[in-house]
Design a protein around this motif. Structure first.
Motif, PDB file in Angstrom:
ATOM      1  N   ARG A  45       0.833  -1.211   0.000  1.00 46.84           N
ATOM      2  CA  ARG A  45       0.000   0.000   0.000  1.00 46.84           C
ATOM      3  C   ARG A  45       0.866   1.258   0.000  1.00 46.84           C
ATOM      4  O   ARG A  45       0.568   2.236  -0.707  1.00 46.84           O
ATOM      5  N   LEU A  46       1.953   1.240   0.774  1.00 45.61           N
ATOM      6  CA  LEU A  46       2.844   2.390   0.853  1.00 45.61           C
ATOM      7  C   LEU A  46       3.504   2.663  -0.496  1.00 45.61           C
ATOM      8  O   LEU A  46       3.575   3.821  -0.949  1.00 45.61           O
ATOM      9  N   ILE A  47       3.975   1.599  -1.161  1.00 44.18           N
ATOM     10  CA  ILE A  47       4.619   1.757  -2.468  1.00 44.18           C
ATOM     11  C   ILE A  47       3.624   2.302  -3.486  1.00 44.18           C
ATOM     12  O   ILE A  47       3.956   3.179  -4.300  1.00 44.18           O
ATOM     13  N   ARG A  48       2.398   1.808  -3.467  1.00 43.94           N
ATOM     14  CA  ARG A  48       1.374   2.299  -4.392  1.00 43.94           C
ATOM     15  C   ARG A  48       1.106   3.789  -4.176  1.00 43.94           C
ATOM     16  O   ARG A  48       0.988   4.563  -5.137  1.00 43.94           O
ATOM     17  N   ARG A  49       1.017   4.200  -2.911  1.00 48.15           N
ATOM     18  CA  ARG A  49       0.758   5.619  -2.614  1.00 48.15           C
ATOM     19  C   ARG A  49       1.910   6.499  -3.085  1.00 48.15           C
ATOM     20  O   ARG A  49       1.687   7.589  -3.635  1.00 48.15           O
ATOM     21  N   ILE A  50       3.144   6.022  -2.890  1.00 50.58           N
ATOM     22  CA  ILE A  50       4.313   6.802  -3.322  1.00 50.58           C
ATOM     23  C   ILE A  50       4.308   6.971  -4.834  1.00 50.58           C
ATOM     24  O   ILE A  50       4.551   8.077  -5.361  1.00 50.58           O
ATOM     25  N   MET A  51       4.022   5.888  -5.569  1.00 48.54           N
ATOM     26  CA  MET A  51       4.020   5.962  -7.027  1.00 48.54           C
ATOM     27  C   MET A  51       2.875   6.832  -7.545  1.00 48.54           C
ATOM     28  O   MET A  51       3.023   7.537  -8.544  1.00 48.54           O
ATOM     29  N   VAL A  52       1.729   6.784  -6.856  1.00 51.99           N
ATOM     30  CA  VAL A  52       0.606   7.643  -7.252  1.00 51.99           C
ATOM     31  C   VAL A  52       0.946   9.108  -7.020  1.00 51.99           C
ATOM     32  O   VAL A  52       0.650   9.979  -7.852  1.00 51.99           O
ATOM     33  N   LYS A  53       1.595   9.430  -5.891  1.00 52.40           N
ATOM     34  CA  LYS A  53       1.982  10.812  -5.602  1.00 52.40           C
ATOM     35  C   LYS A  53       2.991  11.337  -6.622  1.00 52.40           C
ATOM     36  O   LYS A  53       2.999  12.527  -6.936  1.00 52.40           O
ATOM     37  N   ARG A  54       3.846  10.449  -7.108  1.00 49.38           N
ATOM     38  CA  ARG A  54       4.833  10.855  -8.119  1.00 49.38           C
ATOM     39  C   ARG A  54       4.253  10.827  -9.527  1.00 49.38           C
ATOM     40  O   ARG A  54       4.973  11.025 -10.501  1.00 49.38           O
ATOM     41  N   GLU A  55       2.937  10.546  -9.627  1.00 48.93           N
ATOM     42  CA  GLU A  55       2.194  10.606 -10.888  1.00 48.93           C
ATOM     43  C   GLU A  55       2.776   9.669 -11.949  1.00 48.93           C
ATOM     44  O   GLU A  55       2.889  10.020 -13.125  1.00 48.93           O
ATOM     45  N   LEU A  56       3.142   8.468 -11.502  1.00 51.10           N
ATOM     46  CA  LEU A  56       3.576   7.459 -12.461  1.00 51.10           C
ATOM     47  C   LEU A  56       2.372   6.930 -13.223  1.00 51.10           C
ATOM     48  O   LEU A  56       1.226   7.065 -12.786  1.00 51.10           O
ATOM     49  N   ASP A  57       2.634   6.334 -14.385  1.00 52.47           N
ATOM     50  CA  ASP A  57       1.563   5.770 -15.196  1.00 52.47           C
ATOM     51  C   ASP A  57       0.792   4.727 -14.372  1.00 52.47           C
ATOM     52  O   ASP A  57       1.406   3.879 -13.712  1.00 52.47           O
ATOM     53  N   PRO A  58      -0.562   4.769 -14.374  1.00 57.03           N
ATOM     54  CA  PRO A  58      -1.348   3.822 -13.561  1.00 57.03           C
ATOM     55  C   PRO A  58      -1.032   2.365 -13.885  1.00 57.03           C
ATOM     56  O   PRO A  58      -0.994   1.520 -12.987  1.00 57.03           O
ATOM     57  N   THR A  59      -0.830   2.068 -15.167  1.00 56.20           N
ATOM     58  CA  THR A  59      -0.514   0.693 -15.551  1.00 56.20           C
ATOM     59  C   THR A  59       0.824   0.269 -14.971  1.00 56.20           C
ATOM     60  O   THR A  59       0.982  -0.843 -14.443  1.00 56.20           O
ATOM     61  N   THR A  61       2.290   1.543 -12.364  1.00 58.45           N
ATOM     62  CA  THR A  61       2.138   1.468 -10.909  1.00 58.45           C
ATOM     63  C   THR A  61       1.579   0.112 -10.484  1.00 58.45           C
ATOM     64  O   THR A  61       2.102  -0.538  -9.581  1.00 58.45           O
ATOM     65  N   LYS A  62       0.512  -0.310 -11.132  1.00 62.56           N
ATOM     66  CA  LYS A  62      -0.109  -1.598 -10.802  1.00 62.56           C
ATOM     67  C   LYS A  62       0.846  -2.754 -11.083  1.00 62.56           C
ATOM     68  O   LYS A  62       0.955  -3.701 -10.295  1.00 62.56           O
ATOM     69  N   PHE A  63       1.546  -2.674 -12.218  1.00 66.34           N
ATOM     70  CA  PHE A  63       2.456  -3.751 -12.606  1.00 66.34           C
ATOM     71  C   PHE A  63       3.597  -3.900 -11.595  1.00 66.34           C
ATOM     72  O   PHE A  63       3.882  -5.002 -11.117  1.00 66.34           O
ATOM     73  N   LEU A  64       4.252  -2.787 -11.247  1.00 61.28           N
ATOM     74  CA  LEU A  64       5.376  -2.839 -10.312  1.00 61.28           C
ATOM     75  C   LEU A  64       4.919  -3.271  -8.923  1.00 61.28           C
ATOM     76  O   LEU A  64       5.618  -4.046  -8.243  1.00 61.28           O
TER      77      LEU A  64
END
Length: 275
Positions: A45-59, A61-64
């Protein structure tokens, strides 16, 4: 049949002794398992939030996040069985053999997995783009690990394997932000070409959806046996492309009717068999 109570008592005593000796390992192993699953969930959950805040591509983000989740689970499982006293070297060898067998039987799926990674890394398209690939045209709704989902104009869902998609030709209609409509209008040889071109140009200039830059083009495309073909090439934003395409045809027809210009229909020459 006589039952040897002494042997049963010895077996029971041995079992209880082994259970008592082994219980600390068992308790600690399951404790590691449950705590580890909770920690993995928190990290994910923490990694997902960090990637979302950095505006990475949603696909991406989910893949990583999914890859990280399964890597941590595998490491936790190896730690769990190691704590139970099972030799991890032999277990890893068994996993390797199973992985080889599964890999050979799922070559197509592995190809799609690799194709999904290439699409996510090189980004020939993203979610929301309109693309044409493998003979299909639609808007990308989701890029999964094995397949890509398209929604076509009829609101049908199309699944394209990523392996074939990454190795084929992809036309991305959304990448540049605007598109050109290639239309053809046929007029008779009796028609004044300059007058017809001026009418079409006026129609295009009156349509606010037609872009001024790049400039629309109206020119003679082809001289056939029965007509003069005029190429009409207006530019439009992706959102207005369909409207510009249909409105240009309709407005040109109405303007030609008002000016007394007849659109020459396509005439198919009769074959020798029909003569």
């Amino acid at each position: 049949m006589t039952v040897n109570t002494e042997n049963i008592a010895n077996y029971a005593e041995t079992f209880i002794k082994v259970l008592i000796d082994y219980s600390p390992k068992l308790i600690s192993a399951f404790l590691i398992l449950f705590v580890g699953l909770y920690v993995i969930r928190v990290i994910n959950r923490l990694i997902r939030r960090i990637m979302v805040k950095r505006e990475l591509d949603p696909t991406l983000t989910k893949f990583l996040a999914d890859i990280l989740l399964w890597v941590l689970r595998v490491l936790l499982f190896v730690t769990f069985i190691s704590k139970l006293g099972i030799e991890t070297s032999s277990f890893v060898a068994i996993l390797g053999a199973m992985g080889l067998a599964v890999g050979l039987s799922l070559q197509g799926s592995l190809s799609n997995f690799a194709g999904g990674m290439l699409i996510i890394l090189f980004k020939p398209f993203k979610v929301g783009d309109t693309i044409e690939a493998m003979g299909m045209t639609g808007t990308v709704s989701e890029i999964q690990i094995f397949v890509t989902k398209l929604i076509n104009a009829n609101n049908q869902t199309i699944f394209i394997p990523n392996g074939s998609l990454s190795n084929g030709t992809i036309i991305n209609y959304s990448l540049q932000g605007y598109r050109r409509a290639d239309l053809t209008l046929s007029i008779s040889y009796d028609t004044d070409i300059k007058k017809a071109k001026d009418i079409i140009t006026t129609v295009l200039n009156k349509n606010p959806k037609v872009l001024k830059t790049p400039e629309a083009e109206v020119c003679v495309k082809l001289l056939t046996d029965n007509s003069i073909q005029l190429a009409v090439r207006p530019w439009a934003n992706n959102a207005d492309f369909g409207a510009v395409f249909s409105e240009t045809l309709e407005s040109c027809k109405l303007a030609f009717d008002a000016a007394g210009i007849v659109i020459q229909p396509f005439v198919k020459e009769a074959s020798a068999k029909n003569k």
